[in-house]
Scaffold this active site. Structure first.
Site, PDB file in Angstrom:
ATOM      1  N   LYS A 138      39.920  47.118  30.826  1.00 50.58           N
ATOM      2  CA  LYS A 138      40.494  47.215  31.818  1.00 50.58           C
ATOM      3  C   LYS A 138      40.654  48.832  32.220  1.00 50.58           C
ATOM      4  O   LYS A 138      41.183  49.701  31.313  1.00 50.58           O
ATOM      5  CB  LYS A 138      41.655  46.713  32.305  1.00 50.58           C
ATOM      6  CG  LYS A 138      42.166  46.375  33.549  1.00 50.58           C
ATOM      7  CD  LYS A 138      43.648  45.662  33.604  1.00 50.58           C
ATOM      8  CE  LYS A 138      44.310  45.558  34.840  1.00 50.58           C
ATOM      9  NZ  LYS A 138      45.372  44.656  34.960  1.00 50.58           N
TER      10      LYS A 138
ATOM     11  N   SER B  45      48.187  38.641  36.246  1.00 49.85           N
ATOM     12  CA  SER B  45      47.048  39.680  36.387  1.00 49.85           C
ATOM     13  C   SER B  45      45.641  39.313  35.173  1.00 49.85           C
ATOM     14  O   SER B  45      44.639  39.862  35.371  1.00 49.85           O
ATOM     15  CB  SER B  45      47.446  41.142  36.123  1.00 49.85           C
ATOM     16  OG  SER B  45      47.878  41.632  37.509  1.00 49.85           O
TER      17      SER B  45
ATOM     18  N   SER C 103      45.407  41.446  38.571  1.00 53.05           N
ATOM     19  CA  SER C 103      44.717  42.801  38.740  1.00 53.05           C
ATOM     20  C   SER C 103      43.592  43.046  37.778  1.00 53.05           C
ATOM     21  O   SER C 103      42.997  43.993  38.028  1.00 53.05           O
ATOM     22  CB  SER C 103      45.602  43.795  38.317  1.00 53.05           C
ATOM     23  OG  SER C 103      46.244  43.682  37.333  1.00 53.05           O
TER      24      SER C 103
END
Length: 560
Positions: free
Chosen positions: A151, A248, A224
């Site tokens: 990420k 997320s 996210s």
């Protein structure tokens, strides 16, 4: 997306909001730098990008860019299988790195899932691993040659990271703690994945673009960790690392039909993940965990990272031994089924998935394995109001100032998530302390309710619906509840998919104003093809017991 000759064409059915001219010029420079890394032979035809199908998930294997063997490599293995094949020399680390790098950049052109792509570095790293195996007759570690996607905000040496705004982009000289462990275990890094503004939306829209759901591009991939969700679903990654402070990991995993696990806080290493402290963690703690294709891969990541004893580097971590899928469940498993949380009734395909799971579990042949009962989470509406307040002890002003400092536009979902806190402005120390007392009181009552209902685990929705339409990820109630009380949660795929023209039941009555809004959102969009995951939760620090339950549930719920 209409791209300039210097940019890479990427599918964008709904454009991101525009910032100031100066910001847009700087944003273009980032996109142009990305485009320069992508050779022409790995670019999709312009007409395909301009007029894509609703479901783009099959394009990587049919577009002709991947060889048949590369298709097999990216589709026929989970991370455990890849590691075994490389160790047995059935595959080389180099050919695996090439296959996943190519598939990742194809996936990006269809879903805007990446922020950086470094195929050359991956091949170089894989070549060194192949040479080590050839010379020493053994692997470096249990992830030898396995590509791992990371990420955006997690530092990898020699790449950029950000905290979800253009102004926060920095160049990282060294790996974050998690990345350094994975590197020592033999993982190959080849890309970083998109995240939303402020890393605090359940939709992934950033200065890199809007990440799309592979199965219906008019829907969100979640957030996210939405770039990870889309990339794994497109089979451009076999194992990704996400973070979760409100859903997320679980949200995007559910939106994209993959496996995802949020551990109890202070279980997995997060040292170095953010360049600056995030005030929300004064009272709500983030977790990091796997996003992948199988239960075995979730277990693999947990086992190998915790075997590195990360608590010796980060004293915050609790050194709980990992038994995972091998955890013994010695009594009939008491399972609570969540039909709704008393606040928002889920949309039709989610209700179908819950009904499917309940029917599977209630089969008389499993009566010695399970005790199935109904479960109602304690006061989900209060939890939702509370956590949105707790996230922003400064009223969100600091985050807003950071975004606008570069001319970046404040996205609608940013305003949405801090609107509960904004009127209160900056709290003083006593105000933050009072929020903690209120949170703890809620946790006591939640635990008491759980104990009164007498369950080991609960199974229910991961979200109010399947993936949401773009810019409508308003209600994270089914995931954020477990961040507030700090219980572990895993999401798992089901055979259920959203169908065209599904309708609410004729006797539907909204549980709240938000519940009625969710029905309106359902009726205003097309969710056809969206996969449905269910969420399974256990008590705090019962992560091993949760995985032991997955082993018992594997065949019944058709888990992989």
């Amino acid at each position: 997306m209409t791209a300039t000759p210097l940019q890479l064409a990427v599918v964008q059915p709904k454009q991101v909001p525009q910032g100031t001219p100066d910001f847009e010029q700087k944003r273009s420079a980032i996109l142009e730098a990305f485009a320069k890394t992508v050779p022409s032979e790995l670019r999709l035809p312009a007409d395909l990008v301009a007029s894509p199908p609703l479901d783009v998930s099959k394009i990587p294997s049919t577009c002709g860019i991947l060889t048949p063997k590369e298709v097999d490599i990216t589709e026929d293995y989970d991370a455990v299988g890849l590691a075994e094949a490389i160790a047995a020399r059935k595959l080389t680390a180099v050919e695996v790195a090439i296959a996943f790098s190519k598939r990742a950049i194809i996936a990006h052109q269809l879903t805007c899932c990446l922020t950086q792509w470094f195929m050359g570095d991956a091949i170089k790293q894989a070549k060194e691993l192949d040479e080590y195996l050839e010379k020493n007759g053994k692997t470096i570690g249990p992830l030898h040659g396995v590509p791992v996607s990371i990420k955006e905000h997690m530092p990898i040496a020699g790449t950029y990271s950000s905290q979800g705004s253009f102004a926060s982009v920095v160049f990282d000289e060294k790996d974050s703690h998690m990345v350094s462990i994975l590197r020592r275990m033999g993982a190959v890094f080849y890309c970083k994945t998109n995240q939303p503004q402020l890393i605090m939306h359940l939709e992934t829209t950033s200065h890199y673009g809007r990440t799309l759901n592979p199965f219906n591009i008019h829907l969100s991939s979640g957030g996210s960790s939405g770039g990870e969700g889309a990339l794994v679903a497109m089979k451009g990654s076999v194992l990704g690392i996400g973070t979760d402070i409100g859903g997320s990991i679980r949200g995007p995993s559910a939106f994209c039909g993959i496996y995802g696990f949020k551990p109890t806080s202070y279980t997995m290493p997060m040292k170095g993940f953010l360049a600056h402290a995030f005030a929300a963690e004064l009272n709500v703690l983030c977790s990091t965990g796997p996003m992948c294709r199988s239960m075995k891969d979730m277990d693999l990541l947990m086992r190998i990272v915790l075997s590195a004893k990360p608590h010796l580097v980060d004293p915050k971590l609790v050194p709980i031994p990992w038994t995972g899928l091998n955890t013994s469940i010695t009594k009939p498993l008491k399972i609570g089924i969540i039909q709704n949380d008393g606040f928002i009734d889920p949309q039709p395909p989610v209700k179908r998935a819950i009904a499917w799971a309940q029917k599977q579990l209630s089969d008389p042949k499993y009566s010695d394995l399970f005790q199935v009962k109904q479960f109602k989470p304690y006061n989900a509406e209060e939890a939702w109001d509370m956590i949105r307040r707790i996230y922003w002890p400064d009223g969100g002003q600091g985050a807003k100032d950071d975004v606008i400092s570069s001319g970046e536009p404040v996205l609608p979902l940013s305003d949405w998530i801090w609107k509960e806190a904004a009127p209160h402005g900056m709290l003083n120390a006593d105000g933050v302390n009072q929020l903690r007392a209120t949170r703890d009181d809620f946790r006591f009552k939640f635990a008491e309710s759980w104990n009164e209902q007498d369950v080991d685990i609960v199974i229910g929705p991961a979200f109010v619906g399947p993936a949401c339409a773009h810019d409508t990820a308003f209600y994270w109630t089914y995931t954020s509840l477990y961040n507030l009380v700090d219980y572990p949660g895993v999401v798992v795929p089901t055979p259920i998919k959203a169908e065209a023209k599904e309708e609410y039941a004729p006797d539907y009555k909204p549980l709240s104003e938000a519940c009625n809004h969710v029905k309106e959102l359902w009726e205003s969009s097309n969710f056809e093809g969206a996969p449905i995951d269910l969420q399974i939760n256990a008590r705090k620090y019962h992560d091993n017991e949760l995985f032991g339950a997955l082993t018992v549930l594997k065949d019944v719920l058709e888990l992989r």
